[in-house]
Design an enzyme around this catalytic site. Structure first.
Site, PDB file in Angstrom:
ATOM      1  N   GLN A   1    -122.340-123.826  20.409  1.00  0.00           N
ATOM      2  CA  GLN A   1    -121.951-123.112  21.693  1.00  0.00           C
ATOM      3  C   GLN A   1    -122.489-123.724  22.785  1.00  0.00           C
ATOM      4  O   GLN A   1    -123.730-123.241  22.938  1.00  0.00           O
ATOM      5  CB  GLN A   1    -121.757-121.483  21.485  1.00  0.00           C
ATOM      6  CG  GLN A   1    -121.239-121.034  22.808  1.00  0.00           C
ATOM      7  CD  GLN A   1    -121.452-119.483  22.764  1.00  0.00           C
ATOM      8  OE1 GLN A   1    -122.450-119.083  22.289  1.00  0.00           O
ATOM      9  NE2 GLN A   1    -120.586-118.716  23.372  1.00  0.00           N
TER      10      GLN A   1
ATOM     11  N   SER B   1    -124.992-121.903  27.896  1.00  0.00           N
ATOM     12  CA  SER B   1    -126.205-121.697  28.752  1.00  0.00           C
ATOM     13  C   SER B   1    -126.889-123.013  29.300  1.00  0.00           C
ATOM     14  O   SER B   1    -126.676-124.183  28.506  1.00  0.00           O
ATOM     15  CB  SER B   1    -127.072-120.958  28.108  1.00  0.00           C
ATOM     16  OG  SER B   1    -126.554-119.538  27.615  1.00  0.00           O
TER      17      SER B   1
ATOM     18  N   GLU C   1    -117.768-113.045  20.746  1.00  0.00           N
ATOM     19  CA  GLU C   1    -119.045-113.035  20.434  1.00  0.00           C
ATOM     20  C   GLU C   1    -119.703-111.567  20.334  1.00  0.00           C
ATOM     21  O   GLU C   1    -120.327-111.218  19.512  1.00  0.00           O
ATOM     22  CB  GLU C   1    -119.859-114.007  21.218  1.00  0.00           C
ATOM     23  CG  GLU C   1    -121.352-113.910  20.941  1.00  0.00           C
ATOM     24  CD  GLU C   1    -122.162-115.235  21.855  1.00  0.00           C
ATOM     25  OE1 GLU C   1    -121.402-115.565  22.590  1.00  0.00           O
ATOM     26  OE2 GLU C   1    -123.282-115.211  21.446  1.00  0.00           O
TER      27      GLU C   1
ATOM     28  N   GLU D   1    -128.476-106.031  30.822  1.00  0.00           N
ATOM     29  CA  GLU D   1    -127.928-105.798  32.473  1.00  0.00           C
ATOM     30  C   GLU D   1    -126.762-106.307  32.720  1.00  0.00           C
ATOM     31  O   GLU D   1    -125.863-105.681  33.405  1.00  0.00           O
ATOM     32  CB  GLU D   1    -129.047-106.557  33.301  1.00  0.00           C
ATOM     33  CG  GLU D   1    -130.518-105.832  33.391  1.00  0.00           C
ATOM     34  CD  GLU D   1    -131.201-106.398  31.958  1.00  0.00           C
ATOM     35  OE1 GLU D   1    -130.929-107.236  31.446  1.00  0.00           O
ATOM     36  OE2 GLU D   1    -132.033-105.455  31.591  1.00  0.00           O
TER      37      GLU D   1
END
Ligand SMILES: Cc1cc2nc3c(=O)[nH]c(=O)nc-3n(C[C@H](O)[C@H](O)[C@H](O)COP(=O)(O)OP(=O)(O)OC[C@H]3O[C@@H](n4cnc5c(N)ncnc54)[C@H](O)[C@@H]3O)c2cc1C
Ligand SMILES: Cc1cc2nc3c(=O)[nH]c(=O)nc-3n(C[C@H](O)[C@H](O)[C@H](O)COP(=O)(O)OP(=O)(O)OC[C@H]3O[C@@H](n4cnc5c(N)ncnc54)[C@H](O)[C@@H]3O)c2cc1C
Lengths: 417, 378
Positions: free
Chosen positions: A111, A114, A229, A384
């Protein structure tokens, strides 16, 4: 035809296994039979390797497989996210080209989301894809890419329009990892494993048909991948089933686990190994210590209620009711469970918690739990970010003032990003 | 387990709607404030409607004893809604504690004699179990039951007795003189105004639930159930009461979450709604997680009791431990999110905060129930 019921489906699955199972078959051949019969992914549509069953019934089939001792389709790792995403957003070309080979385990996936400059802020990706004749040409860098060093294909999110607002300038691609423009460098993690990578993309090529969805629709499709995911977090984590029996197929599965699936070897540990806590507390005698008992009980309260909360969410889904808030909580709950488990393991181990490797408890497995758990609250979206999502989408609290609207070109971002 | 084990049926959802509407009408915060200040602690007219119109006291009582024969799951739903509305009523004492003690401890004839009135709400009872020691184990009972005639003479004290001053009759747990531990325990039944009982209201932190101190000076009581055989039925009744209380508590916790979120959307500071600050947003997300986890545990425990699951006592303790922390946490966060106004008497939050605090201790706190759960799991 009446709705299939659970007992009926279970009986059918058992009968099919009894007729077809042969431990001396090759792994790929067997998984091919599962893909073609629909018994590998029973909740997928009949047209695409499934039987169109409800998710709950599909789990019942999984249980039958486990009980029978039969090997299933390749379900572990990012390839499953690829399968789910392509099933939902791919065209017939993608589905024909990829789905069966995902299920047989012939292809491995990663994947490519990022980047050094954008992690939580996934839509801030600056890896670019530019159309050049019949090909897209990709330049940029991805990071934390699990399993890229084994992967045949990558799910790539890249910027195709720099003048659109940031969420609208992204496009979703399938990138062939086996080409000169793709350079993979392994990164060592704090737990000593090296399952994630840096991926440098220099004029990497993507043929037109490998674009998934429309140009500029990449964000929406990436959300599908992420939803799977986060929802399937447990599926990704639960791995390394014990080897079940003797025969060629088991040997081939074990070999796959040791090589292609090696990056996921520590995933059960990052979830905290709740299953080991009570047995360890008993075996070490630490269960007699009131502080240990409280820590273990705290963990069990958390772990069981998290499990039931997930079941409530699934039940509503199966009964066709609108999804309550329960469904969004799994990932955040899993972080709490993992930390509580690590805490309980620490108390149980006592001074031995300072030791790793063959000197540590369970040959270092406990140490591996302690140094792997921190990944749980980061990977797949940090705690977060989960809290922001829950507060804004579920509770309807106001969004924060944005500093990143307007053309992406003008949005402030990391230096060099 | 099938999906239906983790969700409510359509009938149960309708039942919840009816309960919520009714309780919203009869128990707005103004009514809570009125009745919490009263000596009896409840509105007899509301009690009447609760019992007659809604049949709440009869929910889980078998039809043979004048009940409606629904399960503990429906009882849990009713309790959750009562907790949400912070209803002031002697419900938990009579319909849960006393009814449970009779159901599990009483003989067939005693159940036939006692349960129909409780189920109809025409009479109310309470369970006098805890004593000044404050323990929640059956072993802590010190009140003595000296056999006289066919009954007992009771000497000693009971404390923290729910609605002890208003109950029509009292089921006291007492022990044979000289007995110890779980041995020698009997259930004894006597009218609330029997000679030889002194009833004194305790000033409680949570004025929405009334507590009493009872002193027994040779009061005469009748036996209930098997003499000196009360330990096992009592443990069962207490475990079920813990599951019931957990359901009541998650209703209150959800109310606190709703209130906090509503206020966070309303209140402006620094030119923005405070709910747009992450400090508040993340607190709300954490509250939601805690409350949903506690609900899942409470629902599971109620279902386990309904199914007579052997795990029921462990699950009840699990649920009580979870609810204790979730409810108090939600109430405390709700005050915090309200800022200065949250600390006032005028703002309603403290009413739930106090119920959360007192419920945390009632039937044993989270640490106590975690320990009980571990004993079941060993
Ligand atoms: C084991 C592991 C495997 C991974 N595998 C993959 C993979 O296969 N493919 C892939 O694409 N990625 C992968 N990742 C990357 C992962 O998705 C990111 O690390 C994660 O999304 C966080 O991004 P970041 O590391 O850039 O941290 P940042 O986004 O820079 O975050 C730093 C800190 O700031 C906080 N923060 C950021 N934004 C906000 C905000 N708006 N509000 C409040 N706090 C904020 C974060 O919560 C965090 O605490 C993996 C990560 C790990 C640990
Ligand atoms: C016992 C007591 C005594 C007091 N005595 C005095 C006194 O003598 N003199 C006096 O002037 N005042 C006094 N106060 C008032 C006190 O200073 C305020 O209550 C306090 O500053 C909070 O302001 P507020 O009540 O308006 O809440 P708000 O400011 O509305 O806050 C509501 C919630 O939002 C949060 N919040 C607000 N802004 C932000 C932000 N930017 N980021 C994150 N979260 C935020 C707050 O933390 C709080 O949780 C007293 C208060 C109490 C409780």
């Amino acid at each position: 035809m009446t709705e299939p019921n659970e007992a009926g489906v279970r009986a059918q699955a058992r009968a099919w296994l009894a007729e077809h199972w042969d431990a001396e078959r090759s792994l790929v051949a067997w998984r091919g039979m599962l893909a073609d019969s629909g018994w590998g992914m029973p909740h997928w549509p009949e047209q695409w390797h499934g039987r169109g069953l409800a998710v709950a019934l599909s789990q019942a089939v999984d249980e039958e497989f486990a009980q029978f001792g039969a090997v299933g389709v390749a379900k572990m790792g990012i390839r499953l996210l690829a399968g789910a995403t392509l099933l939902e957003h791919g065209d017939d070309f993608h589905k024909e080209r990829f789905l069966r080979r995902i299920l047989t385990g012939e292809d491995t996936w990663c994947q490519l989301f990022s980047e050094p400059g954008s992690g939580s802020d996934l839509a801030g990706a600056t890896t670019r894809a530019d159309l050049d004749g019949d090909n897209w040409v990709v330049n940029g860098q991805k990071v934390w890419t699990t399993s890229a060093h084994h992967a045949d294909y990558g799910l790539l999110l890249a910027r195709t329009d720099w003048d659109a607002p940031k969420h609208q300038g992204l496009t979703y691609f399938v990138l062939n990892m086996r080409q000169p423009g793709v350079e993979v460098r392994q990164l060592r993690q704090m737990n000593g494993h090296a399952s994630f990578n840096e991926v440098f993309l220099t004029d990497a090529k993507i043929e037109r048909p490998y674009r998934v969805g429309a140009v500029g629709q990449g964000w929406r499709i990436a959300m599908t991948t992420l939803a799977h995911e986060r929802r399937g977090a447990d599926g990704l984590r639960g791995s390394a089933r014990e080897r079940l029996g003797e025969g060629r197929i088991y040997a081939e599965e074990a070999a796959e686990t040791a090589t292609l699936m090696e990056p996921y070897k520590w995933y059960p540990q990052r979830a905290g190994r709740v299953d080991l806590v009570l047995p360890r507390a008993r075996e070490t005698g630490r269960i007699a210590d009131p502080a240990v008992r409280q820590a273990v009980a705290r963990l069990l309260v958390l772990a069981r209620s998290a499990e039931w909360t997930a079941r409530r969410a699934r039940a509503d889904q199966e009964l066709g009711r609108p999804q309550g808030p329960e469904g969004s909580l799994g990932k955040l709950a899993a972080s709490h469970v993992a930390r509580a488990a690590a805490h309980a393991h620490t108390l149980i181990a006592g001074a031995d918690a300072m030791l790793a490797g063959d000197d540590g408890p369970l040959d270092g497995l406990i140490a591996e739990i302690l140094v792997s758990v921190p990944a749980t609250s980061i990977a797949g979206g940090t705690d977060e970010i989960q809290r922001n999502i829950i507060a804004e989408r579920v509770l309807g609290l106001p969004r924060e003032p944005r500093m990143d609207s307007g053309p992406f070109r003008d949005v402030p971002r990391n230096v060099g990003g | 387990m099938p999906a239906t084990a983790f969700s409510f049926t359509d009938e149960q959802r309708q039942f919840r709607d009816v309960a919520r509407r009714f309780l919203g009408d009869v128990s707005p915060p103004t009514a809570v404030r009125e009745w919490m200040e009263s000596a009896s602690g409840f509105d007899p007219a509301v009690w009447d409607r609760l019992a007659k119109e809604l049949g709440f006291c009869a929910i889980h009582v078998p039809e043979a004893y004048g009940g409606q024969g629904f399960s503990f799951v429906e009882l849990g739903i009713a309790l959750e809604e009562m907790g949400r509305a912070l209803l002031c009523a002697p419900y938990f004492s009579s319909a849960v504690l006393a009814t449970g003690a009779i159901q599990h401890g009483g003989s067939e004839a005693e159940k036939m004699a006692l349960l129909p009135d409780l189920a109809a709400g025409t009479r109310r009872a309470t369970l006098a179990f805890t004593e000044p020691s404050g323990g929640w184990d059956v072993e802590q009972v010190a009140l003595t039951a000296t056999p006289v005639g066919g009954g007992y003479r009771l000497d000693g004290e009971k404390r923290f007795v729910l609605d002890g001053c208003t109950a029509d009759f009292i089921i006291a747990v007492a022990r044979a003189p000289g007995s110890r531990g779980a041995d020698g325990l009997s259930l004894c039944i006597l009218p609330g105004d029997a000679k030889g009982i002194e009833r004194r209201p305790l000033r409680s932190l949570d004025p929405t639930r009334k507590l009493a101190h009872l002193t027994f000076h040779g009061a005469r009581a009748a036996p209930l159930g098997e003499p000196e055989g009360a330990a096992a039925p009592l443990k069962r009744a207490l475990a079920e009461a813990a599951a019931a209380l957990a359901n009541e508590m998650v209703g209150g916790a959800q109310r606190m979450l709703d209130s906090a979120v509503d206020y966070a959307k309303l209140r402006m500071q620094f030119g923005r709604q405070i709910g747009s600050f992450q400090a508040i947003k993340h607190k709300c997300a954490d509250m939601l997680l805690e409350v949903e986890l506690a609900k899942s545990a409470a629902y599971r425990a109620a279902a386990a009791v309904a199914e007579d699951d052997t795990d029921a006592p462990a699950l009840a303790s699990l649920a009580k431990a979870s609810a204790s922390e979730a409810y108090l946490g939600a109430a405390a966060a709700c005050i915090q999110i309200h800022g200065g106004i949250g600390f006032t008497w005028e703002n309603d939050t403290h009413l739930w905060f106090k119920r959360a605090k007192a419920s945390e201790a009632l039937l044993g706190d989270a640490a106590y129930h975690r320990e009980l759960m571990m004993r079941h799991m060993q």
